[in-house]
Design a protein around this motif. Structure first.
Motif, mmCIF file in Angstrom:
data_model
loop_
_atom_site.group_PDB
_atom_site.id
_atom_site.type_symbol
_atom_site.label_atom_id
_atom_site.label_comp_id
_atom_site.label_asym_id
_atom_site.label_seq_id
_atom_site.Cartn_x
_atom_site.Cartn_y
_atom_site.Cartn_z
ATOM 1 N N ASP B 19 -27.422 -12.071 -25.797
ATOM 2 C CA ASP B 19 -26.089 -11.558 -25.499
ATOM 3 C C ASP B 19 -25.369 -11.399 -26.823
ATOM 4 O O ASP B 19 -24.990 -12.385 -27.444
ATOM 5 N N GLU B 148 -23.823 -5.645 -21.273
ATOM 6 C CA GLU B 148 -23.674 -7.080 -21.057
ATOM 7 C C GLU B 148 -23.333 -7.443 -19.598
ATOM 8 O O GLU B 148 -23.980 -8.314 -19.014
ATOM 9 N N ASP B 166 -16.310 -9.351 -16.659
ATOM 10 C CA ASP B 166 -16.667 -10.200 -17.783
ATOM 11 C C ASP B 166 -15.545 -10.131 -18.809
ATOM 12 O O ASP B 166 -15.387 -9.129 -19.500
HETATM 13 MG MG LIG Z 1 -19.526 -11.336 -23.618
#
Ligand SMILES: [Mg+2]
Ligand SMILES: Nc1ncnc2c1ncn2[C@@H]1O[C@H](COP(=O)(O)OP(=O)(O)OP(=O)(O)O)[C@@H](O)[C@H]1O
Ligand SMILES: [Zn+2]
Lengths: 343, 348
Positions: B19, B148, B166
């Motif tokens: 990530d 992501e 997110d």
């Molecule tokens: Mg992030």
């Protein structure tokens, strides 16, 4: 569970395919994205500048008779209809001559006070910056300059003063374009762009002016553009508040509305799949730069196969130029009328 | 303990999920290793600095600690590689190779094939797809880049009728899952997230208490300890120096205002994305909203977003338990699920 694993397999395959497209240089996402951002930015620019110009024009035009304004508006709305028909009927046979098209009745330049008639035209892209590119290879930068040239002619024929941010195939930053508009003391600013949208979801024309937005899609684009401009979102909010504490936002919106409806009326006759995406505000940092009302118009959509074919035809580009002209001109006259009635 | 481990002569395969965040980057590997670092990369500014630091490049904490001697970068600061910035692309490279070095084990040495799924901010994927691939390709044997929030959705198996929100540092990413790999239209990015709250809080606190000195670092720490939206639980009292003397300040109200500054855009975006889902599935999506990212730890965030869904028919918002690794774990799951034949095609 069986269905979850099926969905997983499908999604994995799609993720892989998407990556393979990137490896193989198939870049729909990138091209699509870039053009969207650019278009939006430009649209905003257009909307802001244009409303300002219209606003300015309305004051300039105040001595004109109401009757004349009405005639002109009628002519403006009729003109696209007449033009559109031959284009559709001939489907791909460009009608070079524009003389048969009705256009708004020319203004007598003498009735327009000199200080109130300067329109800044900003043909999108240029030089190494091609903008979007049609499947046949025709780049946006060529189309926008051509339309701007045609629009310039129309405006000048009707007594307006025109300043172009570029007259040749050269690259110029957005900042520079804004600076030029300010230096030229333009009354309104119109940035001309052509959109690129994924084929599956047909989208049409839209016009932007500077202001806050309720549309997350636009917010996203604006945020992207504002990064490049060096403003943080926080800076930008402050700037925006100051910029639009005055009347320009309303004027910009009205100008945008006039241009958008003129564009849509024209295009829909030629390409019935075009959607009217309407008038929107967007907080674009670049539009803050122009000191006059400014708008950005996405006049067409290169990703739409029919539009792309039409754009290759001079008669269609002339149609677009005339639609832009009638939007500007009718707005100017409307304001003039309101000014006379309302005092 | 790699998948193909044991077969003599044949290279072992290490599968990793990464990530790459704007503020923190995490890696999860098939050998069980998991690491997180600050997404900072710094290059010594001159010869002297290079001699003192004895390194060509510093990453993470190391970079932050030595920042005065460095050209310090967060390569994806606002969710994007800055246009034309070679250094940003290089920083992405450095970050990824550092993350890989953290999970590679000595015993496997060179006889190890690395297959990586790298999750990046949705906006970076949209705009910098090719650049990212160019920057990262040489570092692994096979590479897949995904957005992501999609990696998060994949890891949680929220693949059908779900919405991932997110909220990280530089960006808030939204992704609707409709049972297919998300297109641009299924995703949104706002460049408004934790960093934006920090800015707001800094401005509010400094303008109210101009006599005191506050650092951005203090502000962020206070936020991470006391952040909330909605009702305050206890007064938030912090200490900062006034002319060198530690002094207490009540920042309860400022904290609320700063944290809540995200809400209008976030709720609007969330509701808008739901509205674009086919009507018969909207209720399902609303009842399956997943809140992730470091800023999802703001107290009350989940409830407030759930409250906002009431206006459009109600729904349920769940906050992920482990926002630090949920994205890299999702990437790892995807990497494991992709068949070897696909990985072959994705090799550089
Ligand atoms: Mg992030
Ligand atoms: N307890 C907390 N309360 C509020 N905010 C927090 C808390 N813990 C971390 N954060 C914030 O979360 C952000 C980091 O989140 P995350 O690690 O998801 O970001 P990222 O993935 O690097 O960024 P992005 O998703 O934008 O790429 C920072 O702004 C940090 O201050
Ligand atoms: Zn453009």
């Amino acid at each position: 569970m069986a269905s979850l694993s099926r969905i997983k397999r499908q999604i994995v395959r799609q993720a892989v395919d998407e990556n393979l497209d990137t490896i193989n240089g198939v870049l729909p996402g990138i091209r699509n994205d870039r053009s969207r951002s650019e278009i939006t930015l430009l649209s905003v620019f257009f909307y802001v500048a244009l409303p300002a110009a219209v606003f300015a024009l309305s004051y300039i035009l105040s001595p004109m008779a109401v009757g004349e304004a009405t005639d002109s508006r009628l002519a403006a709305t009729r003109a696209p209809v007449r033009r559109a028909e031959p284009v559709v009927a001939e489907a791909g046979v460009p009608a070079e001559s524009t003389t048969t098209y009705a256009s708004p009745r020319p203004l007598d330049p003498a009735v327009m006070p000199l200080t109130l008639r300067r329109v800044v035209l900003d043909p999108g892209h240029g030089g190494s910056n091609l903008g979007t590119v049609a499947p046949g290879g025709l780049p946006e930068k060529v189309i926008t300059l051509d339309i701007a040239d045609r629009l310039r002619q129309l405006l000048e024929d009707h007594g307006y003063d025109v300043v172009m941010t570029r007259e040749t195939d050269e690259s110029k930053s957005l900042k520079k374009r804004g600076d030029m508009a300010n230096e030229a003391e333009g009354d309104i600013f119109l940035s001309i762009h052509v959109n690129w949208i994924e084929l599956q979801e047909i989208r049409g024309i839209e016009t932007f002016y500077l202001g806050p937005t309720d549309d997350p899609y636009v917010t996203e684009l604006a945020a992207t553009e504002n990064q490049g401009s060096g403003y943080s979102l926080a800076d930008f909010r402050g700037i925006l508040e100051r910029v639009y504490a005055d009347v320009r936002q309303k004027e910009s919106r009205e100008l945008a509305t006039a241009v958008q409806s003129a564009l849509f009326d024209s295009l829909t006759k030629v390409n019935p799949t075009v959607r009217n995406r309407g008038v929107k505000s967007a907080p674009f940092g670049v539009l803050v730069r122009t000191e006059m009302p400014a708008i950005l118009a996405e006049v067409s959509c290169l990703s739409n196969a029919l539009e792309a074919r039409l754009l290759a035809m001079p008669s269609y580009r002339q149609l677009l130029a005339e639609a832009l002209f009638s939007g500007i001109d009718s707005y100017a006259r409307e304001l003039n009328q309101a000014y006379q009635i309302g005092g | 303990m790699t998948e193909d481990g044991g077969k003599s002569g044949k290279p072992r395969v290490l599968t990793v999920g990464v990530d790459l965040g704007t503020s923190r980057s995490a890696v999860s590997a098939s050998n069980g290793e998991r690491h997180v670092i600050d997404s900072y990369v710094g290059w010594p500014v001159d010869m002297v600095a290079r001699k003192v630091l004895k390194k060509k490049v510093l990453i993470g904490d190391d970079a932050v600690e030595n920042r005065v001697m460095l050209d310090l970068r967060r390569p994806l600061e606002k969710g994007l590689i800055r246009e034309g910035s070679e250094r940003d692309a290089e920083a992405v490279q450095e970050l990824l190779s550092h993350l890989l070095s953290l999970v590679k084990t000595d015993e496997d040495g060179d006889n190890q094939k690395v297959r990586a799924v790298v999750g990046v901010p949705a906006e970076a994927l949209r705009v910098n797809k090719q650049q990212l691939r160019n920057a990262m390709e040489g570092l692994v044997d096979s590479l897949m880049i995904v957005s992501e929030p999609f990696a998060v959705a994949y890891g949680l198996e929220a693949l059908l009728h779900a919405l991932v929100v997110d909220i990280g540092a530089g960006t808030s990413d939204f992704c609707v899952m409709n049972g297919r790999y998300p297109t641009d239209d299924d995703q949104r990015t706002l460049t408004m997230a934790g960093d934006y709250i920090d800015e707001q809080l800094f401005d509010l606190v400094t303008s109210k208490h101009s006599e005191a000195t506050f650092s951005r670092h203090m502000i962020r720490e206070w936020k991470e300890q006391h952040s909330y939206v909605g009702e305050a639980k206890d007064p938030i009292v912090v200490s900062a120096p006034v002319q060198g003397k530690p002094t207490d300040f009540d920042i309860t109200e400022e904290m609320k205002v700063a944290c809540e500054s995200l809400l209008p855009s976030v709720t609007e975006t969330m509701i808008d994305l739901v509205a674009r889902v086919e009507p018969e599935y909207q209720a399902k999506v609303r009842s399956n909203v997943i809140l992730s990212g470091g800023s999802c730890l703001i107290r009350g965030m989940g409830q407030v977003l759930q409250e906002a869904l009431k206006d459009v028919g109600g729904g349920q918002v769940r906050v992920v338990k482990d926002p630090v690794f949920v994205g890299s774990d999702g990437g790892l799951a995807l990497a494991k699920d992709a068949p070897a034949s696909d990985w072959e095609k994705l090799s550089s």
